[in-house]
Enzyme design. Structure first.
Site, short mmCIF file in Angstrom:
data_model
loop_
_atom_site.label_atom_id
_atom_site.label_comp_id
_atom_site.label_asym_id
_atom_site.label_seq_id
_atom_site.Cartn_x
_atom_site.Cartn_y
_atom_site.Cartn_z
N ARG A 17 -2.00 -7.00 2.32
CA ARG A 17 -3.39 -7.45 2.27
C ARG A 17 -3.63 -8.43 3.42
O ARG A 17 -2.89 -9.40 3.57
CB ARG A 17 -3.68 -8.16 0.95
CG ARG A 17 -3.56 -7.30 -0.29
CD ARG A 17 -3.60 -8.18 -1.53
NE ARG A 17 -2.49 -9.13 -1.53
CZ ARG A 17 -2.45 -10.25 -2.27
NH1 ARG A 17 -3.48 -10.57 -3.03
NH2 ARG A 17 -1.40 -11.05 -2.22
N LYS A 72 -1.33 -7.66 25.48
CA LYS A 72 -0.86 -8.07 24.16
C LYS A 72 0.56 -8.63 24.23
O LYS A 72 0.86 -9.68 23.65
CB LYS A 72 -0.91 -6.87 23.21
CG LYS A 72 -0.61 -7.21 21.77
CD LYS A 72 -0.70 -5.98 20.87
CE LYS A 72 -2.12 -5.49 20.76
NZ LYS A 72 -2.25 -4.33 19.82
N GLU A 126 3.01 0.76 4.20
CA GLU A 126 2.81 -0.68 4.01
C GLU A 126 1.71 -0.90 2.99
O GLU A 126 0.79 -0.10 2.85
CB GLU A 126 2.47 -1.35 5.34
CG GLU A 126 1.28 -0.79 6.10
CD GLU A 126 -0.05 -1.35 5.65
OE1 GLU A 126 -0.04 -2.40 4.98
OE2 GLU A 126 -1.08 -0.74 5.95
N ALA A 150 -17.66 -7.74 -7.88
CA ALA A 150 -18.80 -7.05 -7.27
C ALA A 150 -19.18 -7.70 -5.95
O ALA A 150 -19.05 -8.91 -5.77
CB ALA A 150 -19.98 -7.08 -8.23
N LYS A 171 -13.33 -9.72 4.94
CA LYS A 171 -12.81 -10.56 3.87
C LYS A 171 -12.39 -11.88 4.51
O LYS A 171 -12.29 -11.98 5.74
CB LYS A 171 -11.62 -9.90 3.17
CG LYS A 171 -10.41 -9.68 4.07
CD LYS A 171 -9.26 -8.99 3.34
CE LYS A 171 -8.63 -9.89 2.30
NZ LYS A 171 -7.40 -9.28 1.72
N CYS A 193 -8.26 -0.41 6.22
CA CYS A 193 -7.56 0.56 5.37
C CYS A 193 -8.49 1.41 4.52
O CYS A 193 -8.53 2.63 4.67
CB CYS A 193 -6.56 -0.17 4.46
SG CYS A 193 -5.19 -0.94 5.36
N PHE A 235 -9.60 -6.41 -8.23
CA PHE A 235 -10.54 -5.51 -7.57
C PHE A 235 -11.75 -5.20 -8.47
O PHE A 235 -12.33 -4.12 -8.38
CB PHE A 235 -9.84 -4.22 -7.12
CG PHE A 235 -8.92 -4.45 -5.95
CD1 PHE A 235 -9.35 -4.24 -4.65
CD2 PHE A 235 -7.62 -4.88 -6.16
CE1 PHE A 235 -8.50 -4.47 -3.58
CE2 PHE A 235 -6.77 -5.12 -5.10
CZ PHE A 235 -7.21 -4.92 -3.80
#
Length: 438
Positions: A154, A35, A151, A255, A324, A263, A252
């Site tokens: 998003r 990394k 934190e 649907a 998402k 998270c 939020f």
């Protein structure tokens, strides 16, 4: 200020890069040589819009660097953030804090002079107390203050969230730590970002309570969506109607196939376990966790039902894999459970995602991946929209109709108006709406 960020994963890397962009000198430390080597070569290990540019800009300006050596970096720091992983522990669902405590011991051994150690990782209530106990018992000569600073980023909008936050929660009552944390976030004063100081345990609980409340909101509208399908109502209109109430708000209330990501799943479960340990069960959240787990498998059954009750031998085209849009994160993505249900039913699954396919290959079973939506739609018995990427919002439905074997779309994100899909000859199955079969 000289700041060290322990952990260069999603939270640590975004936070470190943004703090460097504020003008601080930040060193991101990680034990993963691969990394750190990738970061030094200019390649971020995660996909987050705008992150590559911020990293490169601040590396060029000399404000951001990367290291595998914790001790040397920490020795010169005024503030050290702990941003390591706290995954759900196998067997009991509690947050695994082994990485946090290991980092704390290494930090304490390396600090020189007064140092503020900040838990940026999501940790259960009392973790800061335990870190302080480790410092006091194992390193009594060290002058360290422990602060909680959860934190609220998003994925897909993390940089904007960090630079224009709703609030910055800081759990400390130690005057020296208060002043130092004010200095860390002083560059945000023009944005009028509210610094909210409170007790450390309160700060730790705020993070879990916030995520649990949002998870409950998602789960609530998903159950209302199921009811809408039975009674002939439209969940999007219901959500708009209740969201116009300022006490509820419209966030939020979309649907879908259930929440996923790094998270909500682990944080709701960790809060349930913490509450059980204190003999104060949080039954609403327990139910939220159970409903969400069941919903993902139910979405697989919804696809099967749209295919006349069986997918055996049928080709199913999956649009979207990540939990998402605007991320490559596959952690607890609904697509994993949905695809497994389809594979269990004998389907031939082909999938496309703009960013998540490499990650998906590590967690999803034997499926085929395509280069674009049209490639995987060819010969399909159903197209299933699982993640609402922008490029799926304006598909050429006429072209899609010419490619598929059976014109069926299952839209698990409600990104299309019913009339727009059905006018092209598709049977359309959405969430919380009347199904439109041809």
């Amino acid at each position: 200020m000289r700041i060290v960020m322990i952990g260069s994963g999603y939270v640590g890397l975004v936070s470190g890069a943004c703090l460097a962009d504020f003008g601080h000198h930040v060193t991101c430390v990680d034990k993963s040589a691969a990394k750190i080597d990738a970061l030094e070569a200019g390649k971020a290990p995660i996909f987050e819009p705008g992150l590559d540019n911020i990293i490169e800009h601040n590396r060029s300006a000399g404000r951001l660097d990367f290291s595998k050596e914790l001790a040397a970096s920490v020795a010169e720091a005024e503030v050290v953030f702990i941003a390591v992983g706290t995954p759900s522990r196998r067997g009991d669902g509690h947050a695994d804090l082994s990485y946090v405590y290991a980092a704390a011991r290494e930090i304490a051994a390396a600090v020189s002079g007064f140092t503020v150690v900040v838990t940026k990782s999501t940790v259960p209530v009392g973790t800061g107390d335990e870190i302080e106990r480790i410092f006091r018992e194992e390193f009594p000569e060290k002058d360290i203050s422990v602060v909680s600073n959860p934190e609220f980023l998003r994925e897909g909008a993390a940089i904007s969230d960090f630079k224009r936050p709703d609030r910055i929660v800081l759990g400390t009552e130690e005057p020296r730590a208060v002043e130092i944390m004010r200095e860390v976030y002083r560059p945000l004063y023009l944005n009028e970002a509210p610094l909210y100081f409170c007790e450390r345990r309160t700060s730790e609980l705020i993070k879990y309570a916030a995520n649990a409340f949002l998870a409950m909101k998602i789960t609530f509208i998903n159950e209302i969506a199921d009811l809408c399908e039975q009674i002939g109502a439209d969940v999007q209109k219901v959500a708009k109607g209740i969201g116009m109430d300022k006490r509820i708000g419209d966030k939020f209330l979309h649907a879908g196939p259930g929440y996923g990501g790094s998270c909500f799943p682990k944080d709701t479960l960790a809060l349930v376990k913490t509450a059980q340990d204190y003999d104060s069960p949080v039954r609403l959240i327990e139910t939220t966790v159970a409903i969400n787990d069941n919903r993902k498998r139910a979405m697989g059954r919804k696809v099967i039902a749209a295919c006349d009750g069986t997918v055996r031998g049928k080709k199913i085209a999956i649009l979207g894999l990540t939990f998402k849009p605007n991320t490559d994160d596959m952690r607890d993505a609904p697509s994993i459970t949905i695809i497994q249900a389809l594979l269990d039913g004998g389907a031939n699954v082909q999938a496309y995602d703009p960013e998540g396919m490499e990650m998906a290959k590590e967690v999803i079973g034997p499926i085929t991946y395509g280069n674009d939506p049209y490639e995987i739609a060819e010969g399909a018995d159903a197209i299933v929209i699982v993640t609402e990427w922008d490029e799926f919002r304006a598909l050429d439905l006429k072209r899609m109709k010419s490619l598929v074997k059976t014109p069926t779309i299952v839209d698990l994100r409600n990104i299309y108006p019913v009339a727009e899909v059905t006018k092209h000859g598709f049977a359309y199955f959405a969430i919380g709406k009347k199904n439109e079969k041809q």
